[in-house]
Design an enzyme around this catalytic site. Structure first.
Site, PDB file in Angstrom:
ATOM      1  N   HIS A  17       0.842  -1.205   0.000  1.00 45.75           N
ATOM      2  CA  HIS A  17       0.000   0.000   0.000  1.00 45.75           C
ATOM      3  C   HIS A  17       0.878   1.256   0.000  1.00 45.75           C
ATOM      4  O   HIS A  17       0.605   2.214  -0.724  1.00 45.75           O
ATOM      5  CB  HIS A  17      -0.873   0.052   1.266  1.00 45.75           C
ATOM      6  CG  HIS A  17      -1.872  -1.045   1.387  1.00 45.75           C
ATOM      7  ND1 HIS A  17      -1.972  -1.842   2.506  1.00 45.75           N
ATOM      8  CD2 HIS A  17      -2.831  -1.491   0.542  1.00 45.75           C
ATOM      9  CE1 HIS A  17      -2.955  -2.711   2.351  1.00 45.75           C
ATOM     10  NE2 HIS A  17      -3.483  -2.532   1.162  1.00 45.75           N
ATOM     11  N   LYS A  41     -16.974  -6.182   7.294  1.00 45.20           N
ATOM     12  CA  LYS A  41     -15.787  -6.899   6.823  1.00 45.20           C
ATOM     13  C   LYS A  41     -14.992  -7.520   7.976  1.00 45.20           C
ATOM     14  O   LYS A  41     -13.966  -8.154   7.747  1.00 45.20           O
ATOM     15  CB  LYS A  41     -14.873  -5.948   6.022  1.00 45.20           C
ATOM     16  CG  LYS A  41     -15.328  -5.737   4.578  1.00 45.20           C
ATOM     17  CD  LYS A  41     -14.184  -5.261   3.693  1.00 45.20           C
ATOM     18  CE  LYS A  41     -14.592  -5.223   2.229  1.00 45.20           C
ATOM     19  NZ  LYS A  41     -13.488  -4.863   1.341  1.00 45.20           N
ATOM     20  N   ARG A  90      -2.219  -5.989  -8.488  1.00 44.53           N
ATOM     21  CA  ARG A  90      -1.088  -6.885  -8.240  1.00 44.53           C
ATOM     22  C   ARG A  90      -0.956  -7.933  -9.332  1.00 44.53           C
ATOM     23  O   ARG A  90       0.035  -8.001 -10.031  1.00 44.53           O
ATOM     24  CB  ARG A  90      -1.257  -7.592  -6.884  1.00 44.53           C
ATOM     25  CG  ARG A  90      -0.986  -6.704  -5.700  1.00 44.53           C
ATOM     26  CD  ARG A  90      -1.434  -7.344  -4.429  1.00 44.53           C
ATOM     27  NE  ARG A  90      -2.850  -7.706  -4.529  1.00 44.53           N
ATOM     28  CZ  ARG A  90      -3.593  -8.097  -3.511  1.00 44.53           C
ATOM     29  NH1 ARG A  90      -3.061  -8.218  -2.329  1.00 44.53           N
ATOM     30  NH2 ARG A  90      -4.853  -8.381  -3.667  1.00 44.53           N
ATOM     31  N   SER A 128      -2.759  -7.723   2.927  1.00 44.75           N
ATOM     32  CA  SER A 128      -2.994  -7.584   4.373  1.00 44.75           C
ATOM     33  C   SER A 128      -3.406  -8.927   4.966  1.00 44.75           C
ATOM     34  O   SER A 128      -3.022  -9.264   6.094  1.00 44.75           O
ATOM     35  CB  SER A 128      -4.108  -6.564   4.636  1.00 44.75           C
ATOM     36  OG  SER A 128      -3.736  -5.301   4.156  1.00 44.75           O
TER      37      SER A 128
HETATM   38  O1  PNS Z   1      -8.780  -2.803   0.248  1.00 47.72           O
HETATM   39  P1  PNS Z   1     -10.101  -3.295  -0.263  1.00 47.72           P
HETATM   40  O2  PNS Z   1     -10.859  -3.984   0.835  1.00 47.72           O
HETATM   41  O3  PNS Z   1      -9.949  -4.142  -1.489  1.00 47.72           O
HETATM   42  O4  PNS Z   1     -10.953  -1.987  -0.690  1.00 47.72           O
HETATM   43  C1  PNS Z   1     -12.251  -2.113  -1.193  1.00 47.72           C
HETATM   44  C2  PNS Z   1     -12.954  -0.741  -1.235  1.00 47.72           C
HETATM   45  C3  PNS Z   1     -12.947  -0.080   0.126  1.00 47.72           C
HETATM   46  C4  PNS Z   1     -12.257   0.150  -2.223  1.00 47.72           C
HETATM   47  C5  PNS Z   1     -14.424  -1.012  -1.704  1.00 47.72           C
HETATM   48  O5  PNS Z   1     -14.980  -2.023  -0.915  1.00 47.72           O
HETATM   49  C6  PNS Z   1     -15.311   0.221  -1.637  1.00 47.72           C
HETATM   50  O6  PNS Z   1     -15.124   1.178  -2.352  1.00 47.72           O
HETATM   51  N1  PNS Z   1     -16.314   0.191  -0.742  1.00 47.72           N
HETATM   52  C7  PNS Z   1     -17.242   1.281  -0.551  1.00 47.72           C
HETATM   53  C8  PNS Z   1     -18.651   0.880  -0.998  1.00 47.72           C
HETATM   54  C9  PNS Z   1     -18.878   1.151  -2.475  1.00 47.72           C
HETATM   55  O7  PNS Z   1     -18.716   2.256  -2.947  1.00 47.72           O
HETATM   56  N2  PNS Z   1     -19.267   0.095  -3.206  1.00 47.72           N
HETATM   57  C10 PNS Z   1     -19.571   0.205  -4.638  1.00 47.72           C
HETATM   58  C11 PNS Z   1     -18.328   0.025  -5.484  1.00 47.72           C
HETATM   59  S1  PNS Z   1     -18.254  -1.586  -6.116  1.00 47.72           S
END
Ligand code: PNS
Length: 165
Positions: A17, A41, A90, A128
């Site tokens: 990150h 989560k 990745r 993570s």
């Molecule tokens: O590090 P991660 O867990 O892969 O990040 C995922 C994240 C936080 C970017 C994604 O879950 C997110 O944007 N969540 C907010 C809810 C949202 O906007 N959902 C619609 C987009 S698919």
């Protein structure tokens, strides 16, 4: 002035990150690292702890801000006046999920663009989840996370570091 958001769970922040944060901060004027506050989560670290760790490891980056968000990413982006979402890619396994997310976000907020940075090769395997698993079994995560984060993991899992025992 280009403002961008790098969103994620950051449970916890890893060198992978941090690599994306450092490189993104060079590309935009202001980078907001958006930490998702979503207990569904079941994160290991609370949102407050994840924000604190990110703040600790980005103090040397003046154009980086750490902010908590819940709800939709597009709404957070609008609130923060950011036009760009940055995500790290990745491997090919990331692609399907990232494509779906970027296309959904573009539908919800057509003015928003997602930009992907491919992770540096040395961090291409890092996540993570893996880091937490190693720490949970008392493994040494020194090469994967900054010291502040390693210490937090040790406390969370109540294990002495392998390399010192
Ligand atoms: O590090 P991660 O867990 O892969 O990040 C995922 C994240 C936080 C970017 C994604 O879950 C997110 O944007 N969540 C907010 C809810 C949202 O906007 N959902 C619609 C987009 S698919």
């Amino acid at each position: 002035m280009l403002r961008a958001i790098y969103p994620g769970s950051f449970d916890p922040v890893t060198y992978g990150h941090l690599d994306i944060i450092r490189r993104s901060a060079k590309l935009v004027d202001h980078l907001i690292v958006g930490v998702l506050n979503n207990n569904a989560k079941m994160p290991l670290f609370s949102a407050k702890e994840r924000v604190k760790m990110l703040k600790d490891v980005t103090t040397a980056l003046p154009n980086v801000e750490i902010a908590l968000f819940d709800g939709l990413l597009v709404d957070f982006a609008k609130k923060m006046e950011a036009r760009v979402i940055i995500r790290g890619l990745r491997a090919i396994t990331d692609f399907e999920y990232e494509l779906q997310m970027s296309q959904t976000n573009h539908k919800l907020g057509p003015e928003l663009e997602t930009i992907f940075l491919t992770t540096s090769i040395e961090y291409s395997y890092l996540s993570s989840t893996t880091v937490k698993e190693i720490a949970a079994f008392g493994g040494d995560v020194t090469q994967f996370v900054p010291d502040e984060v390693r210490r937090k993991l040790e406390v969370a899992f109540q294990t002495p570091p392998n390399h010192l025992s």
